[in-house]
Design a protein around this motif. Structure first.
Motif, PDB file in Angstrom:
ATOM      1  N   ILE A 186     -84.841  59.243 -19.120  1.00 49.56           N
ATOM      2  CA  ILE A 186     -84.549  59.062 -17.692  1.00 49.56           C
ATOM      3  C   ILE A 186     -85.437  57.970 -17.100  1.00 49.56           C
ATOM      4  O   ILE A 186     -84.980  57.116 -16.337  1.00 49.56           O
ATOM      5  CB  ILE A 186     -84.712  60.402 -16.950  1.00 49.56           C
ATOM      6  CG1 ILE A 186     -83.581  61.357 -17.365  1.00 49.56           C
ATOM      7  CG2 ILE A 186     -84.727  60.197 -15.437  1.00 49.56           C
ATOM      8  CD1 ILE A 186     -83.754  62.776 -16.881  1.00 49.56           C
ATOM      9  N   LEU A 187     -86.717  57.971 -17.474  1.00 49.01           N
ATOM     10  CA  LEU A 187     -87.627  56.935 -16.981  1.00 49.01           C
ATOM     11  C   LEU A 187     -87.180  55.544 -17.426  1.00 49.01           C
ATOM     12  O   LEU A 187     -87.174  54.587 -16.642  1.00 49.01           O
ATOM     13  CB  LEU A 187     -89.052  57.215 -17.466  1.00 49.01           C
ATOM     14  CG  LEU A 187     -89.799  58.354 -16.781  1.00 49.01           C
ATOM     15  CD1 LEU A 187     -91.058  58.707 -17.561  1.00 49.01           C
ATOM     16  CD2 LEU A 187     -90.158  57.989 -15.344  1.00 49.01           C
ATOM     17  N   LEU A 188     -86.803  55.411 -18.689  1.00 52.12           N
ATOM     18  CA  LEU A 188     -86.349  54.121 -19.205  1.00 52.12           C
ATOM     19  C   LEU A 188     -85.115  53.624 -18.465  1.00 52.12           C
ATOM     20  O   LEU A 188     -85.029  52.460 -18.071  1.00 52.12           O
ATOM     21  CB  LEU A 188     -86.063  54.226 -20.699  1.00 52.12           C
ATOM     22  CG  LEU A 188     -87.275  54.164 -21.628  1.00 52.12           C
ATOM     23  CD1 LEU A 188     -86.892  54.575 -23.039  1.00 52.12           C
ATOM     24  CD2 LEU A 188     -87.875  52.761 -21.631  1.00 52.12           C
ATOM     25  N   LYS A 189     -84.152  54.527 -18.271  1.00 47.77           N
ATOM     26  CA  LYS A 189     -82.915  54.133 -17.594  1.00 47.77           C
ATOM     27  C   LYS A 189     -83.172  53.856 -16.118  1.00 47.77           C
ATOM     28  O   LYS A 189     -82.531  52.996 -15.513  1.00 47.77           O
ATOM     29  CB  LYS A 189     -81.853  55.227 -17.751  1.00 47.77           C
ATOM     30  CG  LYS A 189     -80.447  54.786 -17.351  1.00 47.77           C
ATOM     31  CD  LYS A 189     -79.902  53.751 -18.317  1.00 47.77           C
ATOM     32  CE  LYS A 189     -78.472  53.394 -18.002  1.00 47.77           C
ATOM     33  NZ  LYS A 189     -77.928  52.378 -18.941  1.00 47.77           N
ATOM     34  N   SER A 190     -84.119  54.562 -15.546  1.00 48.22           N
ATOM     35  CA  SER A 190     -84.379  54.418 -14.114  1.00 48.22           C
ATOM     36  C   SER A 190     -84.849  53.012 -13.774  1.00 48.22           C
ATOM     37  O   SER A 190     -84.443  52.435 -12.760  1.00 48.22           O
ATOM     38  CB  SER A 190     -85.411  55.447 -13.645  1.00 48.22           C
ATOM     39  OG  SER A 190     -86.717  55.110 -14.092  1.00 48.22           O
ATOM     40  N   LYS A 191     -85.714  52.450 -14.606  1.00 43.00           N
ATOM     41  CA  LYS A 191     -86.250  51.126 -14.273  1.00 43.00           C
ATOM     42  C   LYS A 191     -85.188  50.042 -14.426  1.00 43.00           C
ATOM     43  O   LYS A 191     -85.298  48.980 -13.819  1.00 43.00           O
ATOM     44  CB  LYS A 191     -87.488  50.816 -15.104  1.00 43.00           C
ATOM     45  CG  LYS A 191     -87.257  50.545 -16.579  1.00 43.00           C
ATOM     46  CD  LYS A 191     -88.584  50.169 -17.234  1.00 43.00           C
ATOM     47  CE  LYS A 191     -88.413  49.828 -18.709  1.00 43.00           C
ATOM     48  NZ  LYS A 191     -89.691  49.452 -19.344  1.00 43.00           N
ATOM     49  N   GLU A 192     -84.145  50.315 -15.213  1.00 42.93           N
ATOM     50  CA  GLU A 192     -83.045  49.362 -15.367  1.00 42.93           C
ATOM     51  C   GLU A 192     -82.092  49.393 -14.176  1.00 42.93           C
ATOM     52  O   GLU A 192     -81.439  48.398 -13.876  1.00 42.93           O
ATOM     53  CB  GLU A 192     -82.228  49.680 -16.627  1.00 42.93           C
ATOM     54  CG  GLU A 192     -82.965  49.558 -17.938  1.00 42.93           C
ATOM     55  CD  GLU A 192     -82.092  50.054 -19.092  1.00 42.93           C
ATOM     56  OE1 GLU A 192     -80.860  50.205 -18.883  1.00 42.93           O
ATOM     57  OE2 GLU A 192     -82.627  50.288 -20.187  1.00 42.93           O
ATOM     58  N   THR A 193     -82.008  50.533 -13.514  1.00 44.75           N
ATOM     59  CA  THR A 193     -80.928  50.761 -12.546  1.00 44.75           C
ATOM     60  C   THR A 193     -81.390  50.909 -11.102  1.00 44.75           C
ATOM     61  O   THR A 193     -80.571  51.132 -10.212  1.00 44.75           O
ATOM     62  CB  THR A 193     -80.142  52.029 -12.951  1.00 44.75           C
ATOM     63  OG1 THR A 193     -81.056  53.120 -13.124  1.00 44.75           O
ATOM     64  CG2 THR A 193     -79.375  51.807 -14.257  1.00 44.75           C
TER      65      THR A 193
END
Length: 455
Positions: free
Chosen positions: A170-177
């Motif tokens: 979730i953290l990884l995807k959050s910084k992308e989006t």
């Protein structure tokens, strides 16, 4: 103009000055000394402070939990908010297995909008990534106006907890989006071990709610969440921070340049763990529990220096008879306290007493929540902003009691607490919704706040 507020002292996070405020079509149209405008309604705020409405970014209204549902509906919770100077309420929509993010939020929004007396926004608490497919919905959720997701690092048995691998994804995807990840940080395994130990020894009073999840149980999870955020270079927001060591970890991460935010709650700033020894100790049972004096002082210090950016309530009250379910077993006490009507008055009273400045109270209760969570038209008194305004009398003393509150809960943990200074009027987008002790708003007035994602 629809409304002109004259002669008040305007307080924002950055400034304090005397000026008039002119309001048109729910927006602040003009500011200035001795404005030469006419208004359908004119309010003289001489001797009063004129503040932006508070934004409570952490509530659980009509929330199923612990075998019941929290005591305040969207109507009752937002009514109480209005009467305490809070003009925007964030609620947590809890995703259940198989549900999408937007689907989860839309179901709660359909419940909230007919009842909301002030504006309402949502976070989504993610409990199931559906094999990873839910990650692909992050961009759609941001477009919908919900760019913040919560991860519970506890409540494993209730099916709400995410493990470290899920949190990392979730953290990884959050910084992308453009998403901000919120975490409830406690260690569930330590809690379970300690609960089993105390129950086996017949230690069942509310005091053992605190003893089963003391400072180090929360601090470990704070460190772990911050570790993952730093390692993955993703923004992180820790909700209801309640312990000294966690506050120190936030300070260290921020000093190192990481985007780590922290929220605390009024109950952690005012009370200590000693409340769990009181006859009514069960009423104070919330998670994380209220901690010791050392933590209380550390939270105030972190707030003053800017390492805690927001104050919110975690408003999740239950009725006395429901709290009584755990009178002989603390594990059966529904977790949560009321606070939505008390947050802004409490923090403003602290400013009145010199613990913080009025600018700091506005910063942590309004300006920072608006900035961090993308409420682009809220959090300040300035032209173009929503006319969410509180008129505050710094000379009005007020002693909190249940019969003066506007919640549906039958008790308040703030009973008998005296505040120096109190809101006398609240305006939501220019509409008077609270006037000298009386709710004057209406269900359905509140609108859904579509928030901006992070850049």
């Amino acid at each position: 103009m629809d409304l002109v507020i004259k002669n008040g002292t305007i307080v924002t996070a950055a400034e304090t000055y005397v000026a008039d405020v002119a309001i048109k079509d729910g927006k602040i149209a003009m500011l200035g000394k001795n404005l030469d405008v006419t208004g359908e309604k004119v309010v003289d705020a001489s001797g009063k402070l004129v503040l932006p409405g508070a934004i409570d970014v952490h509530t659980h209204l009509a929330m199923p939990f612990g075998g019941t549902v929290s005591a305040d509906s969207y109507l009752a919770g937002t009514r109480a908010a209005a009467c305490g100077g809070t003009t925007t309420v964030f609620d947590y929509a809890i995703q259940r297995k198989g549900q999408g993010i937007v689907e989860t939020v839309e179901a709660r929004r359909a419940m909230a909008e007919p009842e909301a007396c002030v504006d309402i926004a949502f976070h989504c608490a993610i409990t199931d990534l559906a094999g990873g497919s839910l990650l692909e919905e992050f961009e759609a959720a941001v477009s919908y106006g919900v760019p913040s997701f919560k991860c519970f690092m506890v409540y494993k048995k209730e099916g709400m907890m995410v493990d470290d691998g899920t949190l990392a994804q979730i953290l990884l995807k959050s910084k992308e989006t453009g998403v901000l990840t919120n975490v409830h940080a406690e260690n569930p395994d330590l809690i379970d071990i300690r609960i089993a130990e105390y129950l086996s020894r017949g230690k069942t009073s509310p005091w053992y709610h605190y003893m089963s999840r003391p400072e180090f149980v929360e601090a470990e999870a704070d460190h772990r969440a911050i570790h993952w955020a730093k390692a993955l270079n993703a923004p992180l927001y820790i909700v209801h921070l309640a312990n000294r060591e966690g506050a120190e970890a936030v300070t260290k991460a921020r000093d190192q340049g990481y985007e780590v935010y922290a929220e605390t709650c009024p109950q952690y700033l005012h009370f200590t763990k000693e409340v769990y020894k009181r006859e009514d100790g069960r009423n104070f049972v919330c998670s994380p529990p209220i901690k010791g004096e050392e933590s209380r002082e550390a939270l105030w210090a972190a707030l003053r220096r800017g390492d805690i950016q927001t104050v919110a309530t975690d408003h999740c009250p239950f009725q006395s008879y429901e709290k009584d379910w755990g009178k002989d077993d603390f594990t059966k006490i529904p977790n949560g306290c009321a606070g939505i009507e008390n947050m802004y008055p409490y923090m403003l009273s602290a400013a009145n007493e010199g613990k913080i400045t009025f600018n700091k109270a506005v910063e942590v209760c309004s300006a920072n929540p608006a900035k961090i969570f993308g409420c682009t038209e809220k959090g300040t008194v300035s032209p173009g902003a929503d006319a969410d305004i509180v008129i505050y009398d710094p000379e009005k003393d007020f002693t909190i009691s249940r019969d003066k509150m506007h919640s549906d809960c039958d008790h308040t943990i703030w009973e008998g607490v005296t505040l120096h200074g109190y809101p006398v009027q609240t305006y939501s987008r220019g509409k008077l919704v609270y006037d000298n002790g009386n709710f004057t708003g209406e269900p359905g007035w509140g609108k859904f706040v579509k928030r901006a994602g992070r850049k």
